[in-house]
Motif scaffolding. Sequence first.
Motif, PDB file in Angstrom:
ATOM      1  N   ASN A  30     -15.574   3.414  37.632  1.00  0.00           N
ATOM      2  CA  ASN A  30     -15.436   2.259  38.520  1.00  0.00           C
ATOM      3  C   ASN A  30     -14.261   1.386  38.101  1.00  0.00           C
ATOM      4  OD1 ASN A  30     -17.657   3.107  39.963  1.00  0.00           O
ATOM      5  ND2 ASN A  30     -19.087   1.778  38.884  1.00  0.00           N
ATOM      6  N   THR A  78     -11.255   2.904  39.412  1.00  0.00           N
ATOM      7  CA  THR A  78     -11.176   2.619  40.850  1.00  0.00           C
ATOM      8  C   THR A  78     -10.686   1.200  41.094  1.00  0.00           C
ATOM      9  OG1 THR A  78     -12.999   4.163  41.247  1.00  0.00           O
ATOM     10  CG2 THR A  78     -12.482   2.591  42.992  1.00  0.00           C
ATOM     11  N   LEU A 121     -19.522   4.242  46.591  1.00  0.00           N
ATOM     12  CA  LEU A 121     -20.249   3.185  45.896  1.00  0.00           C
ATOM     13  C   LEU A 121     -21.632   2.967  46.505  1.00  0.00           C
ATOM     14  CD1 LEU A 121     -17.392   0.572  45.352  1.00  0.00           C
ATOM     15  CD2 LEU A 121     -18.487   2.004  43.625  1.00  0.00           C
ATOM     16  N   ARG A 164     -23.865   5.699  45.305  1.00  0.00           N
ATOM     17  CA  ARG A 164     -24.227   5.439  43.915  1.00  0.00           C
ATOM     18  C   ARG A 164     -25.227   4.296  43.829  1.00  0.00           C
ATOM     19  NH1 ARG A 164     -24.722   7.858  39.087  1.00  0.00           N
ATOM     20  NH2 ARG A 164     -24.553   6.336  37.401  1.00  0.00           N
ATOM     21  N   HIS A 165     -25.046   3.271  44.666  1.00  0.00           N
ATOM     22  CA  HIS A 165     -25.978   2.139  44.675  1.00  0.00           C
ATOM     23  C   HIS A 165     -27.367   2.587  45.114  1.00  0.00           C
ATOM     24  CE1 HIS A 165     -27.983  -1.375  46.499  1.00  0.00           C
ATOM     25  NE2 HIS A 165     -27.416  -2.057  45.506  1.00  0.00           N
ATOM     26  N   GLU A 175     -21.595  -2.138  40.408  1.00  0.00           N
ATOM     27  CA  GLU A 175     -21.264  -1.441  41.650  1.00  0.00           C
ATOM     28  C   GLU A 175     -21.071  -2.438  42.796  1.00  0.00           C
ATOM     29  OE1 GLU A 175     -20.904   1.828  42.043  1.00  0.00           O
ATOM     30  OE2 GLU A 175     -21.631   2.616  40.144  1.00  0.00           O
ATOM     31  N   GLY A 212     -17.603  -3.131  44.956  1.00  0.00           N
ATOM     32  CA  GLY A 212     -17.607  -3.026  46.409  1.00  0.00           C
ATOM     33  C   GLY A 212     -17.113  -4.304  47.071  1.00  0.00           C
TER      34      GLY A 212
END
Length: 680
Positions: free
Chosen positions: A264, A267, A301, A304-305, A359, A363
Amino acid sequence: MCLACAGAAIAQEASKGDLDKRVETLRAELGPPSDSLTEDRPEFLRRLLLASLERRRDVQGAIKDVARLGAAPITVPVPDGVLALDDLRRELQRLDADIAGNTRRRAILVEERAALATQLADRVARLRTLTETGADAQSRTIAALEAQLNESATAETDLMLRLLDVQQSLARRQRDAYAARLRETSTRTLPASARDAATIDARLGARGDALRQRMSAAAKARERTRADWLAIASTATPLQAEAAKERIANADIDLELAREALTNLATEQLAWQFALRFYRDHDAAALIEARRNGPVLLARLQRRHDFLQAFRDQILARSGALGNELAQAPGAPDAADKHALRDVFDARLQMVDRAIFDERQLGQLIDRLRTDFDARAGQTDWRERVRIGWAIVRDGIARAWNFELFSVDQTIEVEGRKTVVPRGVTVGKVIKAPLLLVLGIWLATISTGWAERWLHRRRHVDEGRARLMRRWALAILIAACVLASLAIAGIPFAAFAFIGGAVAIGIGFGMQSLFKNLISGVLVLVERPFRLGDVIEVGGLQGTVVDIDLRTSVVRDGDGAETLIPNSVLMEENVKNVTFRTRRHRQSLAVVVDGDSDPRAVADAMRAAASRHGQLADDPEPVVLLEDFADNGLRFALHYWIDLVPAVDRRRIASDLRLMVLGAFEDAGIRLAPPPRTVA
């Protein structure tokens, strides 16, 4: 006591400071605290009432503090760069989340307040009934305390609603101030300074170092926990063993979550790189890439969340089950082990909550940058719009070029482990492979042609051998070009697996003869039973070899016609190579003279004619032989040797010799024999 009266009493106590007095009175009346729920019920209810009154007092203090903050002016700093601007947007997002959360909490409290009010009315009615029926004092005291406790809970809910209203008012004022500042900032373009880039790098670097330290600590914790488990494995109870294994799992989960956090972080770094390219370098391609990659990143994301949220629910379920078991049997012998196991799950829950928060933060950052990109794009001048339009066109071409037609599974082996990896075949790869193949074949053709000329002229290699070597080298290079073009274009060989069966069948049946001739061509190259220019006889055909190809060889006969003979035929059948070791070949010329002719004069005349011909070989010299006594005369034969080279025509030489022999016979008075008589 009616509900309206209770509300009036609460308001009157709060205004006169009776709330503090009631708190002090109850605190003086209460004795030492007790954990029992059945013994001394009035005292237990008084303690609950005391706690409710103290919470009401604390909430009143919180209301005053929030009101004091709300009265103060709200100052929002003016952003001096894109990083400060993003901080403002992040604060605005937090305020929006707080306002939405307060709205949901207030709706829940309103419903809870209505339920408490209904319950309070029931309590008051029950107390009135007990008083009118003359119930015992203990029952009336308990009912009165329950009514007071319910009344205080209702008042506490009212205060919580007031606190939420004050907090909501303050949050809205702050939100309006931040929104106004952002609206002011939207009219001007903020620079992306080197200080912003340095600050971003410093923040990301510090977080990366912290995550790597966390991974190191998790790895050490795993080793330590595993060693502890091995030390007690033989004597541990089932619950202790489960707790030890779950601690090891916690270390693994912490390590995996830290690794995901590093992903992350990469990212986030990529998102900031897009922002700096757009803000500082005015790179329109960054805007297009952000618009294209933003939804993909957000979707990842979100997945993943959802996974972490489901994992969190699973942890809560296991922890809740242990909590129920402890509540049902708090004094069980394994209660301590269950507490330890639940602590392990609680620690795991904290890890997952932190990962969910990370996360969500990432986002929100991506969403903020996308929103700002769109806003900036709408404020650009026509030149910038042209650059953005051209970037959109380039991006569309690139997406069409990289459009995946299909994918194939490719097996990759790493350290003895085989992993199936999908490899995509795109439009660009399909176009690139033929172009690379054509270029490779063109280069191979030019290079092999130059090599053929160099071998023949400089190295004095036989022309036929040089040509054959060139063709085989060209075939090998073309095969290499096919494989190299597929590899460079990125098309896996597994993409052609579906035609493997058809190719195998074709090789087994239709291409059997082709490969047979190709192998024969290799043998011709290695053994060299004949070369270009050799005169061969095969199957009743005599001619000169003018070409040796991979599959066939070309033979030109005396009439100038060229015949293609498969190489397999040349290797399997009897082939007479007239010029295999030498190009000097013997020819014969027969003639029948009159029986009354002097034999020696005939031989001398024929030998003299042969000696005058300039294209006959001197060694061996021409020989004239009396071969036979024919019925109509004497048969002589002139045997001579010629070099079979491309410039020599043996039929013309034979014709010239016949003319010269006739002339010599005429000069010597020698007559040819009459034709043989035929018997009727």
